[in-house]
Design a protein around this motif. Structure first.
Motif, mmCIF file in Angstrom:
data_model
loop_
_atom_site.group_PDB
_atom_site.id
_atom_site.type_symbol
_atom_site.label_atom_id
_atom_site.label_comp_id
_atom_site.label_asym_id
_atom_site.label_seq_id
_atom_site.Cartn_x
_atom_site.Cartn_y
_atom_site.Cartn_z
ATOM 1 N N ILE A 165 15.953 -19.357 16.112
ATOM 2 C CA ILE A 165 15.654 -17.977 15.731
ATOM 3 C C ILE A 165 16.848 -17.343 15.033
ATOM 4 C CG2 ILE A 165 15.043 -15.695 16.610
ATOM 5 C CD1 ILE A 165 13.517 -17.043 18.840
ATOM 6 N N GLY A 166 18.051 -17.612 15.544
ATOM 7 C CA GLY A 166 19.245 -17.076 14.898
ATOM 8 C C GLY A 166 19.400 -17.579 13.477
ATOM 9 N N ARG B 276 19.852 -5.813 13.474
ATOM 10 C CA ARG B 276 20.347 -4.993 14.583
ATOM 11 C C ARG B 276 19.340 -4.934 15.721
ATOM 12 N NH1 ARG B 276 23.171 0.219 11.491
ATOM 13 N NH2 ARG B 276 24.830 -0.979 10.455
ATOM 14 N N LEU B 277 18.062 -4.827 15.381
ATOM 15 C CA LEU B 277 17.041 -4.812 16.419
ATOM 16 C C LEU B 277 17.025 -6.124 17.185
ATOM 17 C CD1 LEU B 277 14.032 -3.061 14.620
ATOM 18 C CD2 LEU B 277 15.425 -2.140 16.479
ATOM 19 N N ALA B 278 17.198 -7.224 16.476
ATOM 20 C CA ALA B 278 17.200 -8.531 17.125
ATOM 21 C C ALA B 278 18.397 -8.704 18.049
ATOM 22 C CB ALA B 278 17.186 -9.639 16.078
ATOM 23 N N SER C 4 24.121 -16.401 18.812
ATOM 24 C CA SER C 4 23.870 -17.395 17.768
ATOM 25 C C SER C 4 23.646 -16.735 16.415
ATOM 26 C CB SER C 4 22.673 -18.260 18.142
ATOM 27 O OG SER C 4 21.507 -17.468 18.257
ATOM 28 N N ALA C 5 22.853 -15.644 16.373
ATOM 29 C CA ALA C 5 22.565 -14.990 15.094
ATOM 30 C C ALA C 5 23.832 -14.446 14.446
ATOM 31 C CB ALA C 5 21.545 -13.872 15.302
ATOM 32 N N LEU D 130 26.046 -17.448 13.176
ATOM 33 C CA LEU D 130 25.475 -18.093 11.993
ATOM 34 C C LEU D 130 25.517 -17.164 10.782
ATOM 35 C CD1 LEU D 130 22.450 -19.852 13.694
ATOM 36 C CD2 LEU D 130 24.443 -20.966 12.694
ATOM 37 N N GLU D 131 25.296 -15.882 10.993
ATOM 38 C CA GLU D 131 25.377 -14.938 9.880
ATOM 39 C C GLU D 131 26.789 -14.902 9.297
ATOM 40 O OE1 GLU D 131 24.440 -10.207 8.937
ATOM 41 O OE2 GLU D 131 24.524 -10.944 10.991
ATOM 42 N N SER D 132 27.787 -14.876 10.186
ATOM 43 C CA SER D 132 29.173 -14.870 9.720
ATOM 44 C C SER D 132 29.513 -16.164 8.991
ATOM 45 C CB SER D 132 30.110 -14.673 10.918
ATOM 46 O OG SER D 132 31.455 -14.741 10.537
#
Length: 562
Positions: free
Chosen positions: A362-363, A383-385, A446-447, A450-452
């Motif tokens: 999901i991330g 942000r909601l996640a 995780s999100a 992974l985003e970074s």
């Protein structure tokens, strides 16, 4: 002759995707985010519209006690963790003394010990029947408790000490990273102006590191608010203990949701204050941050003081608990190594592994969707996640059980009407509920990672893949995933360990006759069989050491020293 010049390629988020691909990624990210945010909405709706409103009764009776104890606990833990975390981070970063390199990573080890485990250990050591008081009575020929005074470990100060000893690494980790990123020239200028090492710390270093310390403190306070095992064992009535009591003993889910809404308000206040404290601070990397730091040379007496200051938290927060658990594990190995232990260990591995895999998938979906569509709407979805990480385990359990139970009841009713079948509890009474709660709780780990990591990959790779007709999904699989192996492994390990330690949500959501190592230890401790819990508790602690070593290594690698 005029010569045409090609316009520069737009950033990746501005380059058009095929409409079908675009819609699929956005739809998947939106649906996933709504599912993750569902528990928050469920808590608020149930709190506002409870079946049996006991709010007036709570306000008149127990709620003031819950609030008072919670505030005292949070204030006490704040002071203790700030003193230990900031102080030790400054010492190992800027002072030269024997054992400094060892303490750099060893001071993170208490992070592997859950607060409820250390509480059980010190209760067994320091209670009236424990070896410490027994030795004192024998040494001074005391007959009973009336002959002497000994601080009560099962008390609010005892809970503050137990929780603070294992949560200070949050502040130590971020404070040390902030100290390492500061410019060496700042220290040199401060010292040239006549400032002492202590004056430089308070007037120069600490104000610059304040945003990072504020983030660490907010995490400490949220984990303090989330704690259930320690406060329950020490009989300290906090909001978390009150939520369990209202739900489990009084059987009032609406009242539990109302207490959960108060805890959400606490979390919202903490996050708001943390962001407000650094609203006007914008910092950039110093040009000379790769230059070596010149540590302060200390006298032998001050070097000894540094060793004691760094060694005491490590001794109390990790070495003593680990030694005691190791002794219990060996002494009671035959009683502990049972089929129940093996089954519970497998349950923990299954739940933690499934949650780690789910959060990674999901991330990755959310982070890659953000890379493809860096729009204000997508940023709101991210942000909601991430709301789940700010939710406490007990609160999250309330938010998970309500919609899942509603779905189970609806499906059971429909299947009985249509086919004459009773489906029972398909979601709310199974391991799915725990995995869902873990996923919501730790998705931000995780999100965010992974985003970074994706932001560090040049957009030219995506543009090259598109120019060759490779769709976004295959670009992710063939180009990005091989470059994200390290980040994926680190994020999976952190989530895995956090799930292994999670107690409040697991206690509420676990199916009947289903235990994990965390609940197994809790049940033994509740039955005053602390020594038989040594082996499962030691396994939980051992599982947390690997991610700690990885984090310490990544921080140390951020700057080279001479």
């Amino acid at each position: 002759m005029s010569q045409s010049v090609d316009a520069p390629s737009p950033p990746i988020e501005q380059q058009p995707l095929k409409s079908g691909t675009s819609r699929r990624w956005l739809l998947a990210a939106t649906v996933t985010t709504l599912l993750v945010a569902l528990p928050v909405g469920a808590v608020l709706v149930l709190a506002l519209f409870p079946d049996d409103n006991i709010w007036p009764h709570l306000v008149e009776t127990t709620l003031p006690i819950y609030l008072s104890n919670t505030v005292q606990l949070m204030l006490g833990v704040s002071v203790l963790t700030l003193v230990i975390g900031v102080g030790t981070a400054w010492l190992v970063t800027m002072c030269q003394f024997p054992g400094r390199r060892f303490f750099e990573w060893a001071l993170l080890l208490p992070f592997a010990v859950p607060a409820y485990v250390i509480a059980y250990v010190y209760t067994d050591l320091l209670d009236y029947a424990g070896p410490v008081q027994a030795a004192l009575r024998k040494m001074f020929d005391w007959q009973d408790a009336g002959d002497y005074w000994f601080p009560a470990i099962r008390s609010l100060p005892g809970a503050i000490l137990m929780i603070g000893l294992v949560l200070y690494p949050y502040i130590y980790l971020l404070a040390r990273a902030a100290f390492l990123e500061q410019s060496p020239s700042l220290f040199a200028v401060s010292r040239s102006l006549g400032q002492s090492a202590l004056g430089t710390f308070f007037r120069v270093v600490l104000p610059i590191a304040r945003p990072a310390i504020a983030v660490g403190l907010s995490l400490v306070l949220m984990e303090t608010l989330n704690d259930f095992g320690t406060v329950d064992f020490f009989a300290v009535n906090t909001l978390t203990a009150g939520l369990f009591d209202t739900w489990m003993n009084l059987g009032n889910l609406g009242g539990a949701a109302q207490i959960a809404s108060i805890m959400l308000a606490f979390v919202l206040i903490l996050v708001t204050l943390e962001r407000y404290s650094r609203r006007r601070q914008q910092q950039y990397a110093a040009r000379d941050m790769r230059d070596p730091l010149h540590r302060f040379t200390l006298s032998r007496s001050r070097q000894a003081a540094c060793m004691i200051a760094c060694g005491l938290p490590l001794l109390l927060g990790f070495m003593v608990p680990a030694a005691v658990l190791g002794y219990y594990a060996v002494e009671y190995f035959a009683e502990s190594w049972t089929d129940d232990f093996l089954e519970n260990a497998l349950n923990s591995l299954f739940l933690s592994g499934a949650a780690a895999l789910t959060t990674l998938l999901i991330g990755l979906l959310l982070a890659y969707s953000r890379r493809l569509h860096d729009t204000p709407g997508m940023r709101v979805l991210m942000r909601l996640a991430s709301l789940g990480y700010a939710m406490l385990g007990a609160v999250l359990a309330v938010g998970v059980i309500v919609p899942l139970a509603a779905f189970d009841n609806w499906l059971d009713l429909r299947m009985e009407q249509w086919l004459g079948w009773n489906t029972g509890l398909l979601l709310s009474g199974t391991a799915f509920a725990i995995i869902f709660a873990y996923t919501v709780r730790f998705l931000a780990v995780s999100a965010g990672s992974l985003e970074s990591a994706l932001q560090k990959i040049t957009p030219s790779m995506d543009m090259a893949a598109r120019s060759m007709g490779v769709p976004a999904g295959k670009t992710l699989l063939r180009v990005h995933l091989p470059m994200l192996k390290g980040t994926l492994l680190t994020a999976a390990l952190v989530v895995f360990v956090d799930c292994m330690k999670e107690l409040p949500a697991t206690l509420i959501l676990r199916p009947f006759n289903f235990e994990t190592l965390a609940t197994y230890v809790y049940q033994y401790a509740s039955d005053e069989m602390l020594r038989q819990s040594g082996l499962p508790a030691l396994v939980i602690v051992a599982a947390g050491i690997i991610p700690i070593l990885l984090m310490s290594r990544s921080i140390a690698a951020s700057r080279e020293f001479h």
